[in-house]
Design a protein around this motif. Sequence first.
Motif, PDB file in Angstrom:
ATOM      1  N   GLY A 291       0.709  -1.400  -0.055  1.00 29.32           N
ATOM      2  CA  GLY A 291      -0.160   0.134  -0.014  1.00 29.32           C
ATOM      3  C   GLY A 291       0.938   0.914  -0.178  1.00 29.32           C
ATOM      4  N   GLN A 292       2.789   1.057   0.345  1.00 28.98           N
ATOM      5  CA  GLN A 292       3.234   1.968   0.358  1.00 28.98           C
ATOM      6  C   GLN A 292       2.886   2.575  -1.402  1.00 28.98           C
ATOM      7  OE1 GLN A 292       7.281   1.340   1.330  1.00 28.98           O
ATOM      8  NE2 GLN A 292       7.605   3.339   0.685  1.00 28.98           N
ATOM      9  N   THR A 293       3.170   4.382  -1.669  1.00 25.83           N
ATOM     10  CA  THR A 293       3.011   4.482  -2.858  1.00 25.83           C
ATOM     11  C   THR A 293       4.389   4.965  -3.474  1.00 25.83           C
ATOM     12  OG1 THR A 293       1.157   6.370  -2.280  1.00 25.83           O
ATOM     13  CG2 THR A 293       2.435   6.742  -4.053  1.00 25.83           C
ATOM     14  N   VAL A 294       4.504   4.427  -4.736  1.00 28.41           N
ATOM     15  CA  VAL A 294       5.869   4.429  -5.318  1.00 28.41           C
ATOM     16  C   VAL A 294       6.271   5.368  -6.169  1.00 28.41           C
ATOM     17  CG1 VAL A 294       6.955   2.745  -4.703  1.00 28.41           C
ATOM     18  CG2 VAL A 294       5.592   3.050  -5.886  1.00 28.41           C
ATOM     19  N   TYR A 295       6.907   5.945  -7.544  1.00 28.75           N
ATOM     20  CA  TYR A 295       7.109   6.599  -8.473  1.00 28.75           C
ATOM     21  C   TYR A 295       7.655   5.665  -9.514  1.00 28.75           C
ATOM     22  CZ  TYR A 295       5.885  10.472  -5.167  1.00 28.75           C
ATOM     23  OH  TYR A 295       5.157  11.277  -4.619  1.00 28.75           O
ATOM     24  N   VAL A 296       7.288   6.132 -10.430  1.00 26.85           N
ATOM     25  CA  VAL A 296       7.501   5.071 -11.701  1.00 26.85           C
ATOM     26  C   VAL A 296       6.940   5.616 -12.848  1.00 26.85           C
ATOM     27  CG1 VAL A 296       6.475   2.864 -11.043  1.00 26.85           C
ATOM     28  CG2 VAL A 296       5.175   4.397 -11.945  1.00 26.85           C
ATOM     29  N   THR A 297       8.337   5.728 -13.587  1.00 26.30           N
ATOM     30  CA  THR A 297       8.621   6.397 -14.802  1.00 26.30           C
ATOM     31  C   THR A 297       7.395   5.299 -16.234  1.00 26.30           C
ATOM     32  OG1 THR A 297      10.566   5.043 -16.079  1.00 26.30           O
ATOM     33  CG2 THR A 297      10.587   7.306 -14.514  1.00 26.30           C
ATOM     34  N   PRO A 298       7.250   5.916 -17.577  1.00 28.08           N
ATOM     35  CA  PRO A 298       6.802   5.362 -18.551  1.00 28.08           C
ATOM     36  C   PRO A 298       7.688   4.120 -18.637  1.00 28.08           C
ATOM     37  CG  PRO A 298       6.441   8.211 -18.567  1.00 28.08           C
ATOM     38  CD  PRO A 298       7.183   7.711 -17.501  1.00 28.08           C
ATOM     39  N   THR A 299       8.423   4.111 -18.971  1.00 25.30           N
ATOM     40  CA  THR A 299       9.390   3.680 -19.818  1.00 25.30           C
ATOM     41  C   THR A 299      10.024   2.520 -19.151  1.00 25.30           C
ATOM     42  OG1 THR A 299      11.274   4.569 -20.186  1.00 25.30           O
ATOM     43  CG2 THR A 299       9.782   4.397 -22.119  1.00 25.30           C
ATOM     44  N   GLY A 300      10.469   3.048 -17.894  1.00 23.16           N
ATOM     45  CA  GLY A 300      11.352   2.744 -16.422  1.00 23.16           C
ATOM     46  C   GLY A 300      10.920   1.111 -15.717  1.00 23.16           C
ATOM     47  N   SER A 301      11.892   0.799 -15.638  1.00 21.68           N
ATOM     48  CA  SER A 301      12.144  -0.923 -15.368  1.00 21.68           C
ATOM     49  C   SER A 301      11.727  -1.347 -13.678  1.00 21.68           C
ATOM     50  CB  SER A 301      12.869  -2.028 -15.830  1.00 21.68           C
ATOM     51  OG  SER A 301      14.333  -1.347 -15.381  1.00 21.68           O
ATOM     52  N   PRO A 315       3.110   8.645  -9.311  1.00 21.36           N
ATOM     53  CA  PRO A 315       2.818   7.898  -8.506  1.00 21.36           C
ATOM     54  C   PRO A 315       2.144   7.401  -9.183  1.00 21.36           C
ATOM     55  CG  PRO A 315       1.231   9.579  -8.489  1.00 21.36           C
ATOM     56  CD  PRO A 315       2.161   9.748  -8.957  1.00 21.36           C
ATOM     57  N   ALA A 316       2.690   5.875  -7.734  1.00 20.00           N
ATOM     58  CA  ALA A 316       1.424   4.066  -7.940  1.00 20.00           C
ATOM     59  C   ALA A 316       1.383   3.582  -6.883  1.00 20.00           C
ATOM     60  CB  ALA A 316       1.947   3.661  -9.108  1.00 20.00           C
ATOM     61  N   THR A 317       0.680   3.267  -6.616  1.00 20.53           N
ATOM     62  CA  THR A 317       1.045   2.086  -5.486  1.00 20.53           C
ATOM     63  C   THR A 317       1.485   0.872  -5.434  1.00 20.53           C
ATOM     64  OG1 THR A 317      -0.782   0.595  -5.904  1.00 20.53           O
ATOM     65  CG2 THR A 317      -1.487   2.691  -4.751  1.00 20.53           C
ATOM     66  N   LEU A 318       2.334   0.067  -4.086  1.00 25.26           N
ATOM     67  CA  LEU A 318       3.405  -0.755  -4.154  1.00 25.26           C
ATOM     68  C   LEU A 318       2.668  -1.855  -5.729  1.00 25.26           C
ATOM     69  CD1 LEU A 318       6.159  -2.386  -3.709  1.00 25.26           C
ATOM     70  CD2 LEU A 318       5.325  -2.482  -1.304  1.00 25.26           C
ATOM     71  N   GLU A 319       1.478  -2.228  -5.448  1.00 25.70           N
ATOM     72  CA  GLU A 319       0.846  -3.344  -5.454  1.00 25.70           C
ATOM     73  C   GLU A 319       1.304  -2.976  -7.643  1.00 25.70           C
ATOM     74  OE1 GLU A 319      -0.071  -1.953  -3.162  1.00 25.70           O
ATOM     75  OE2 GLU A 319      -0.016  -3.651  -1.427  1.00 25.70           O
ATOM     76  N   GLN A 322       4.406  -3.769  -8.602  1.00 23.16           N
ATOM     77  CA  GLN A 322       4.995  -4.830  -8.985  1.00 23.16           C
ATOM     78  C   GLN A 322       4.610  -5.353  -9.941  1.00 23.16           C
ATOM     79  OE1 GLN A 322       4.221  -6.405  -4.615  1.00 23.16           O
ATOM     80  NE2 GLN A 322       6.489  -6.047  -4.310  1.00 23.16           N
ATOM     81  N   ALA A 323       2.527  -5.205  -9.503  1.00 23.21           N
ATOM     82  CA  ALA A 323       2.356  -5.191 -11.025  1.00 23.21           C
ATOM     83  C   ALA A 323       2.687  -5.789 -12.129  1.00 23.21           C
ATOM     84  CB  ALA A 323       0.788  -5.390 -10.778  1.00 23.21           C
ATOM     85  N   ARG A 324       2.793  -4.596 -12.736  1.00 22.44           N
ATOM     86  CA  ARG A 324       3.998  -3.836 -13.512  1.00 22.44           C
ATOM     87  C   ARG A 324       5.061  -4.803 -13.569  1.00 22.44           C
ATOM     88  NH1 ARG A 324       3.906   2.305 -14.201  1.00 22.44           N
ATOM     89  NH2 ARG A 324       4.626   1.718 -16.370  1.00 22.44           N
ATOM     90  N   GLY A 325       5.496  -5.897 -12.959  1.00 21.70           N
ATOM     91  CA  GLY A 325       6.788  -6.087 -12.889  1.00 21.70           C
ATOM     92  C   GLY A 325       7.954  -5.680 -13.095  1.00 21.70           C
TER      93      GLY A 325
END
Length: 333
Positions: A291-301, A315-319, A322-325
């Motif tokens: 449930g922790q908030t994390v940050y992702v990029t459109p093309t990042g891994s 921003p996105a949730t941890l779940e 992890q669901a995006r791999g």
Amino acid sequence: MKRKLGVQLGVTFAVLVSFLFAAPTQSYQVEAAKTKTEKKATIKRTANKKITVKVKKYIDGDTTRFKLKNGKNVTAQYLLIETPEIKKDYPYAQEAKDRSRELLKNAKKIQIEYDKGSKRDKQKRELVYVWADGKLVQETLANEGLAVARDTKGKNKKYLDQIQTAEKKAKEQKQNIWSIENYAQAGKGYSQAAVDAHKKALKEAEAAKKAEAERLKKEQEAKAAEEKRAAKQAEADRKAEEKRAAEQAEAARKAEEARVAQEAAAQQAAAAQAQAEAEAQQQAAAEPAQGQTVYVTPTGSKYHTHKCGNGTYTPATLEEAQARGLEPCSKCF
């Protein structure tokens, strides 16, 4: 040949006969003459006149054989004293003889002197006073408790008083013959009963001495045995104490080793537990919570805890991440 042998045997026989029946030799003649002279030599038994003599033989304390200047040998009986008889094995007989010998042997001049009374006794011994370097031997023997004074009941009394005075002194001091009760009899001689009693007492004393020596020997043996037993027991006690102390020390050493090992094990367990706890805490800190908030990029891994670089972070949730791999960023986690 037989005739020649017979002649030789005859000559030999003649020589032997002449040797056997020859006249006495010169040395034999001299000895015979000497003996004849001694037999013919006479003694001038003049009262109160001292005659120089030499000792021929020591017989006992009051009898000595002397040689006169004329070569005659005479046996002299010391006037006015009587010493214990050696033949009867009387006490102090040998001491008296030894003392007489000592006095005469050490003297440079020995003299005998007749008195006014009888000159010879029944045994044909010369009755004389004996002088050693001017000292009356009878007086010396009486003074040292080796002779009793004997009055002859005749005219031979010249030195009786001084001999009796010497005797009295020795008697008062209980010297030698006077040390044995009733042994020496003043003016009489020696008591056979006292001699027997003295010998009996000596025998009893010797027996008592041997018994005491035997008792002391047994006592010493018992003491030595007890000391040996005590020493053996002390040695056994010492070894037992050494063994007990060694066993106690060994037990203490082992207990200390066990304690140290136990402490080391406890410390190791505590360290392992602390390490496990630290690793758990580190792992817990490294892993983001659900449930922790994390940050992702459109093309990042990877996903991040914050904007850790250039680019567009959403921003996105941890779940969701992890669901995006996506994997956690090593810089953020």
